[in-house]
Design a protein around this motif. Structure first.
Motif, short mmCIF file in Angstrom:
data_model
loop_
_atom_site.label_atom_id
_atom_site.label_comp_id
_atom_site.label_asym_id
_atom_site.label_seq_id
_atom_site.Cartn_x
_atom_site.Cartn_y
_atom_site.Cartn_z
N ILE A 40 33.57 38.49 39.94
CA ILE A 40 34.65 38.64 38.96
C ILE A 40 34.09 38.47 37.55
N GLY A 43 32.53 41.33 36.17
CA GLY A 43 33.42 42.48 36.05
C GLY A 43 33.42 43.42 37.24
N ARG A 45 34.92 45.18 39.99
CA ARG A 45 36.32 45.46 40.29
C ARG A 45 36.65 45.35 41.76
N LEU A 48 37.07 41.70 42.44
CA LEU A 48 38.33 41.30 41.79
C LEU A 48 39.52 41.71 42.66
N ALA A 171 37.65 38.32 34.53
CA ALA A 171 36.84 39.53 34.70
C ALA A 171 36.65 40.28 33.38
#
Ligand code: GDP
Length: 354
Positions: A40, A43, A45, A48, A171
């Motif tokens: 997370i 970044g 995804r 996340l 994130a």
């Protein structure tokens, strides 16, 4: 006719593991919380999304893991502006978010779009529900779109969205848009997690507030009359004036911000940049006068109470003694042999082992 042959299973060869339906269960193998958090924070995804799916899950093991992830993400959250967007179905919320989102991406912002829709039937973790909406945004690397968790109660859906905000901020999404349908109590829930509250309305609906409750208009920091294009433009201008007049009648806000009424068109782009300017002006003003932080603290307090309520209720209804006794007490109450209050007392005493 060729001789029909049946597929043969050779003895001594065990069937492949993938035929075992239990191995095809929708839940991937769980990772340790730190693995999700590291993903997370850089970044990722996919991680996340998977972590949000854990938040949305009702399985105790998933909930435990989700709590650990949220705790670890918390120090990295909070650095964003959270904008609540509400309006009746058809007013143009998705189209508006697509237009505002494009504008924000052009400004170099990173955008997460979440939703609170207690009627959502979208299956957990699926983004299919939103694939056809916000197409351009969805295809951008700097935007993350997540439909509403499909949920039991509004409270449950709202809590999950609130927790997802924390992960999205960790994130690196610096702008969070929280969309809700303007029916029921969902806008109150959005208000409890947004910094800036935007109400979309339609032109030409007369001077009545379109069945939108006065309380919602009072909550709004900005009222935007959408679909201000084509033949509706004069009507939209007239509606804007009516809302401006109406806003004057409300008491001043604790934030020190004077609510604004504006027009916009999600399809032509009219007014979109101005709306973002207003949101920024709000941000600057409330940062300066301390309200921004104060409001976040008030919200945190509210969510603490909500979480306590939720956890107590869950523990209560999962308690084996309570579960054993619940049916009998319900029957006694329904048949008038026991008052609801006595019944509740008996169950709570069992729970507290008094
Ligand atoms: P939502 O239900 O509030 O999310 O509304 P949608 O974004 O799905 O929009 C409902 C309909 O209104 C769609 O057919 C849109 O194309 C249309 N629409 C949305 N915004 C505008 C606008 O600014 N101008 C015009 N003319 N149509 C719009």
């Amino acid at each position: 006719m060729p001789k029909q042959t049946k597929p043969q299973v050779r003895s001594g060869v065990s069937p492949p593991g993938s035929l075992n339906p239990r191995l095809q269960a929708p839940h991937r193998q769980l990772r340790p919380a730190s693995a999700y958090v590291q993903g997370i924070l850089r970044g990722d995804r996919v991680l996340l999304s998977q972590a949000i799916t854990l938040i949305e899950s009702t399985r105790p093991a998933h909930q435990q893991l989700a709590r650990e992830i949220i705790d670890l993400c918390l120090p990295h959250s909070g650095r964003s502006i959270r904008i609540g967007i509400t309006g009746s179905p058809g007013v143009g919320k998705s189209t508006f978010i697509e237009a505002l989102g494009q504008h924000l991406l052009e400004q170099g912002r990173r955008l997460a779009v979440l939703a609170i829709d207690p009627t959502s039937k979208v299956s957990k973790g699926s983004i299919l529900g939103d694939k056809t909406r916000m197409e351009k945004l969805a295809s951008s690397e700097a935007a993350f779109i997540r439909p509403s968790p499909a949920g039991e109660s509004l409270g449950g859906v709202a809590r999950k969205t609130r927790e997802s905000i924390i992960l999205c901020e960790a994130a690196g999404y610096d702008t969070i848009l929280i969309e809700t349908v303007g029916v029921g109590q969902s806008e109150t829930a959005v208000h409890s997690m947004a910094d800036f509250f935007l109400l979309l309305l339609l032109p030409g609906a007369g001077d009545e507030l379109q069945g939108i409750k006065r309380g919602i208009v009072e909550m709004a920091d900005l009222i935007a009359v959408n679909k201000a294009d084509g033949s509706r433009l004069p009507l939209a201008r007239q509606a804007r004036q009516e809302y401006r007049n109406a806003l004057h009648l409300f008491p001043p806000k604790e934030s020190g911000w004077t609510p604004v009424a504006d027009i916009c068109s999600a399809t032509t782009g009219l007014g979109i940049a101005e709306i973002w300017q207003q949101a920024q002006a709000y941000w600057e003003k409330t940062e300066k006068n301390g309200y921004f932080e104060h409001n976040r603290r008030t919200q945190a307090h509210y969510w603490l109470n909500e979480a306590v309520n939720h956890q107590l209720r869950t523990a209560f209804f999962q308690n084996p003694e309570v579960r054993d006794k619940l049916k009998a007490v319900e029957k006694a109450v329904l048949e008038g042999r026991q008052s609801p209050f006595q019944g509740a007392e008996e169950l709570v005493a069992l729970f507290l082992k008094r």
